[in-house]
Scaffold this motif. Structure first.
Motif, PDB file in Angstrom:
ATOM      1  N   PRO A 167       0.850  -1.207   0.000  1.00 40.61           N
ATOM      2  CA  PRO A 167       0.000   0.000   0.000  1.00 40.61           C
ATOM      3  C   PRO A 167       0.880   1.250   0.000  1.00 40.61           C
ATOM      4  N   GLU A 168       0.392   2.302  -0.624  1.00 42.19           N
ATOM      5  CA  GLU A 168       1.238   3.481  -0.839  1.00 42.19           C
ATOM      6  C   GLU A 168       1.714   4.106   0.468  1.00 42.19           C
ATOM      7  N   LYS A 169       0.910   4.009   1.523  1.00 36.20           N
ATOM      8  CA  LYS A 169       1.331   4.664   2.765  1.00 36.20           C
ATOM      9  C   LYS A 169       2.458   3.902   3.455  1.00 36.20           C
ATOM     10  N   TYR A 170       2.658   2.635   3.096  1.00 39.57           N
ATOM     11  CA  TYR A 170       3.778   1.886   3.636  1.00 39.57           C
ATOM     12  C   TYR A 170       4.991   1.938   2.705  1.00 39.57           C
ATOM     13  N   ARG A 171       4.739   2.154   1.445  1.00 44.24           N
ATOM     14  CA  ARG A 171       5.799   2.098   0.449  1.00 44.24           C
ATOM     15  C   ARG A 171       6.801   3.237   0.652  1.00 44.24           C
ATOM     16  N   ALA A 172       6.281   4.467   0.775  1.00 49.52           N
ATOM     17  CA  ALA A 172       7.150   5.643   0.857  1.00 49.52           C
ATOM     18  C   ALA A 172       8.104   5.575   2.056  1.00 49.52           C
ATOM     19  N   PRO A 173       7.628   5.328   3.288  1.00 46.25           N
ATOM     20  CA  PRO A 173       8.583   5.297   4.406  1.00 46.25           C
ATOM     21  C   PRO A 173       9.600   4.175   4.285  1.00 46.25           C
ATOM     22  N   LEU A 174       9.200   3.033   3.739  1.00 42.39           N
ATOM     23  CA  LEU A 174      10.149   1.921   3.600  1.00 42.39           C
ATOM     24  C   LEU A 174      11.274   2.290   2.638  1.00 42.39           C
ATOM     25  N   ILE A 175      10.899   2.903   1.509  1.00 46.54           N
ATOM     26  CA  ILE A 175      11.908   3.262   0.515  1.00 46.54           C
ATOM     27  C   ILE A 175      12.833   4.337   1.074  1.00 46.54           C
ATOM     28  N   LEU A 176      12.244   5.319   1.737  1.00 47.56           N
ATOM     29  CA  LEU A 176      13.062   6.406   2.280  1.00 47.56           C
ATOM     30  C   LEU A 176      14.024   5.900   3.348  1.00 47.56           C
ATOM     31  N   ARG A 177      13.599   4.881   4.085  1.00 51.87           N
ATOM     32  CA  ARG A 177      14.447   4.384   5.170  1.00 51.87           C
ATOM     33  C   ARG A 177      15.446   3.349   4.657  1.00 51.87           C
ATOM     34  N   ASP A 178      14.962   2.313   4.005  1.00 53.15           N
ATOM     35  CA  ASP A 178      15.828   1.183   3.673  1.00 53.15           C
ATOM     36  C   ASP A 178      16.560   1.344   2.349  1.00 53.15           C
ATOM     37  N   VAL A 179      16.056   2.138   1.446  1.00 54.63           N
ATOM     38  CA  VAL A 179      16.744   2.340   0.170  1.00 54.63           C
ATOM     39  C   VAL A 179      17.579   3.620   0.210  1.00 54.63           C
ATOM     40  N   ASP A 180      16.960   4.714   0.680  1.00 49.99           N
ATOM     41  CA  ASP A 180      17.667   5.996   0.691  1.00 49.99           C
ATOM     42  C   ASP A 180      18.437   6.239   1.980  1.00 49.99           C
ATOM     43  N   GLY A 181      18.153   5.462   3.012  1.00 45.32           N
ATOM     44  CA  GLY A 181      18.899   5.587   4.264  1.00 45.32           C
ATOM     45  C   GLY A 181      18.613   6.864   5.046  1.00 45.32           C
ATOM     46  N   ARG A 182      17.409   7.377   4.974  1.00 41.32           N
ATOM     47  CA  ARG A 182      17.091   8.624   5.677  1.00 41.32           C
ATOM     48  C   ARG A 182      16.713   8.343   7.125  1.00 41.32           C
ATOM     49  N   SER A 183      16.835   9.359   7.933  1.00 40.86           N
ATOM     50  CA  SER A 183      16.521   9.208   9.355  1.00 40.86           C
ATOM     51  C   SER A 183      15.005   9.291   9.552  1.00 40.86           C
ATOM     52  N   TYR A 184      14.595   8.839  10.740  1.00 43.01           N
ATOM     53  CA  TYR A 184      13.154   8.832  11.032  1.00 43.01           C
ATOM     54  C   TYR A 184      12.563  10.245  11.069  1.00 43.01           C
ATOM     55  N   ASP A 185      13.308  11.186  11.656  1.00 47.53           N
ATOM     56  CA  ASP A 185      12.742  12.531  11.744  1.00 47.53           C
ATOM     57  C   ASP A 185      12.652  13.178  10.360  1.00 47.53           C
ATOM     58  N   GLU A 186      13.621  12.856   9.491  1.00 48.01           N
ATOM     59  CA  GLU A 186      13.569  13.384   8.134  1.00 48.01           C
ATOM     60  C   GLU A 186      12.371  12.799   7.375  1.00 48.01           C
ATOM     61  N   ILE A 187      12.166  11.508   7.538  1.00 47.70           N
ATOM     62  CA  ILE A 187      11.035  10.853   6.876  1.00 47.70           C
ATOM     63  C   ILE A 187       9.726  11.427   7.403  1.00 47.70           C
ATOM     64  N   ALA A 188       9.674  11.648   8.701  1.00 50.76           N
ATOM     65  CA  ALA A 188       8.447  12.213   9.292  1.00 50.76           C
ATOM     66  C   ALA A 188       8.169  13.604   8.715  1.00 50.76           C
ATOM     67  N   ALA A 189       9.220  14.396   8.501  1.00 48.76           N
ATOM     68  CA  ALA A 189       9.038  15.742   7.939  1.00 48.76           C
ATOM     69  C   ALA A 189       8.580  15.650   6.481  1.00 48.76           C
ATOM     70  N   ILE A 190       9.136  14.709   5.742  1.00 51.44           N
ATOM     71  CA  ILE A 190       8.754  14.566   4.329  1.00 51.44           C
ATOM     72  C   ILE A 190       7.294  14.145   4.212  1.00 51.44           C
ATOM     73  N   LEU A 191       6.924  13.174   5.043  1.00 55.71           N
ATOM     74  CA  LEU A 191       5.571  12.634   4.949  1.00 55.71           C
ATOM     75  C   LEU A 191       4.567  13.414   5.800  1.00 55.71           C
ATOM     76  N   GLU A 192       5.071  14.405   6.514  1.00 55.80           N
ATOM     77  CA  GLU A 192       4.201  15.252   7.352  1.00 55.80           C
ATOM     78  C   GLU A 192       3.401  14.407   8.337  1.00 55.80           C
ATOM     79  N   THR A 193       4.161  13.560   9.049  1.00 58.20           N
ATOM     80  CA  THR A 193       3.521  12.738  10.063  1.00 58.20           C
ATOM     81  C   THR A 193       4.513  12.588  11.217  1.00 58.20           C
ATOM     82  N   SER A 194       4.145  11.813  12.221  1.00 55.43           N
ATOM     83  CA  SER A 194       5.008  11.706  13.406  1.00 55.43           C
ATOM     84  C   SER A 194       6.034  10.585  13.219  1.00 55.43           C
ATOM     85  N   GLU A 195       7.067  10.618  14.043  1.00 58.38           N
ATOM     86  CA  GLU A 195       8.083   9.567  13.985  1.00 58.38           C
ATOM     87  C   GLU A 195       7.509   8.209  14.353  1.00 58.38           C
TER      88      GLU A 195
END
Lengths: 244, 213
Positions: free
Chosen positions: B163-191
């Motif tokens: 599902p799209e809401k799971y896809r984006a954080p997984l890619i940002l974390r495991d493929v791009d190696g971004r931090s949780y707070d950065e991902i939260a800012a990108i997706l406009e949600t909480s850590e």
């Protein structure tokens, strides 16, 4: 049986990066819990596979195409202007449609008002709306259903009530109930100012016809229900033969 | 001040990578320069992020040509909104947010269009399992690299089913190696939400990739 320490350990394994070391408590738990060890192994393998996907490069002409797109974009009117123009046009269109609708409704209202006050044209046409006029014009297409039935020239029973145009006739209708209004026979035939009450069909109907030569006939009907042919047939018994 | 107004200037524009723009110039400074009309600064921004954005959108949509188009649209929107950009958050967060929204919009459009899977054409009439479009290779795998390639393809396909809401954080974390707070800012949600969604996404993938783990 799952150890209660499994959940925090697994949560830590989820949050750590690939190269990050475990905490001492996690290491200790992993040494004793086979399920968590298997979970950790699968987790590591999966994350290694996913991270191996790497970066896909943009094509060599990416910059060229982007500049072309920006150049084309700058030559179009700005989005804001276009958006404002569209909104303005839409607002004007809505106002125009609204104004036209108001004018049409107003005009129709004015047209219907004078028609309601005047007698209908003197044509032997079939009955139209069942408006309840107290005077029967000669002929009167806009009459109550009861009267309208009587005006159909083809009905044998209606001969009593058919008024020939060349005679100046007046007709008086008397509804024998307290609601009925009796109009004197001096009123002109075209006076249609009074409307029959709604339940006129439940009341007995008396019609007096005067042909202006002193011949007057009064015919009384019992309660007339819709489609009551027998009543109309009986009514003919009161009409003198040969008069009409 | 260079200002591109016609497509003809493209043929005569100097090579942007040859300009002396220091790599240490921050993204904010480049965007400020773009706002002033410096096209070279914007070109530098593009060269820094084009691969990342293209790759990210490709992982989200599983369509390379579409990803290139959406990546360009991302930069067009950054350029259009250059006057409204605020420095309250990092430029990478800003551009990834635009890219994420475009990718999710594309995924939703596809859902509405309900693209027919080509494997459906190979569905047997006796009610058996639908056959894959690619015929299986009967030869034994001898090269480890082939195995890795197949595994990567499999995980890419598996990510495409998330599902799209799971896809984006997984890619940002495991493929791009971004931090949780950065991902939260990108997706406009909480850590916490980001961590939860990543955990769920990995759970889905573990089930789908069981044969490879």
């Amino acid at each position: 049986m799952k150890d209660t320490r499994c959940e925090p350990v697994r949560r830590e394994l989820e949050e750590l990066t690939l190269n990050e070391a475990f905490s001492d408590s996690t290491s200790e738990h992993l040494s004793s819990c086979a399920e968590c060890r298997e979970f950790q192994r699968q987790q590591m393998k999966l994350r290694q596979i996913v991270s191996s996907l790497g970066t896909v490069n943009a094509p060599a002409d990416f910059d060229f195409r982007l500049r072309a797109r920006l150049a084309a974009d700058s030559q179009r009117p700005s989005f804001r202007y276009w958006s404002f123009a569209v909104k303005g046009l839409a607002t004007v269109a809505v106002l125009v449609v609204f104004g036209v609708g108001v004018v049409v409704v107003w005009q129709r209202g004015h047209e219907q008002a004078p028609i309601a006050k005047t007698q209908p044209p003197q044509t032997p046409a079939g009955p139209k709306q069942p408006e309840r006029h107290q005077t029967i014009p000669a002929p009167a297409p806009e009459v109550t259903p009861t009267i309208a039935i009587n005006n159909e020239p083809k009905r044998k029973a209606d001969r009593s009530f058919v008024v020939r145009p060349k005679r100046s006739l007046t007709a008086v209708v008397d509804l024998s109930s307290e609601r009925a209004n009796i109009i004197s026979n001096t009123m002109p035939a075209l006076n249609t100012g009074t409307i029959f009450p709604i339940d006129a069909s439940l009341q007995s109907l008396r019609v007096s016809l005067d042909d202006g030569r002193g011949n007057a006939r009064t015919i009384s009907f019992p309660t007339v229900s819709f489609g009551s042919q027998r009543v109309l047939t009986n009514a003919n018994q009161f009409a003198p033969k040969g008069v009409w | 001040m260079n200002t591109l107004t016609t497509i003809n200037e493209l043929a005569f524009a100097p090579g942007l990578q040859q300009d002396t723009v220091e790599d240490t110039t921050s993204d904010h400074a480049l965007l400020e320069a773009t706002r002033s009309g410096d096209q070279d600064a914007f070109a530098e921004l593009v060269s820094r992020y084009r691969n990342q954005i293209t790759s990210y959108i490709y992982r989200m949509t599983n369509d390379y040509d579409g990803a290139v188009d959406l990546a360009q649209e991302t930069f067009v929107r950054v350029y259009r909104a250059r006057d409204r950009y605020q420095r309250s958050y990092a430029f990478s967060t800003y551009i990834y947010r635009i890219a994420t929204n475009l990718a999710i919009s594309e995924l939703r459009k596809r859902k509405r269009r309900k693209l027919v899977s080509l494997t459906g054409f190979f569905q047997p009439t006796d009610g058996g399992e639908p056959k894959e479009l690619n015929p299986p290779d009967g030869r034994p795998l001898q090269d480890a690299e082939l195995v890795d390639t197949e595994r990567r393809n499999a995980v890419q396909r598996a990510i495409g089913t998330l599902p799209e809401k799971y896809r984006a954080p997984l890619i940002l974390r495991d493929v791009d190696g971004r931090s949780y707070d950065e991902i939260a800012a990108i997706l406009e949600t909480s850590e916490g939400t980001v961590k939860s969604r990543i955990s769920r996404a990995r759970g889905f993938l573990r089930e789908k990739m069981r044969a490879y783990l």
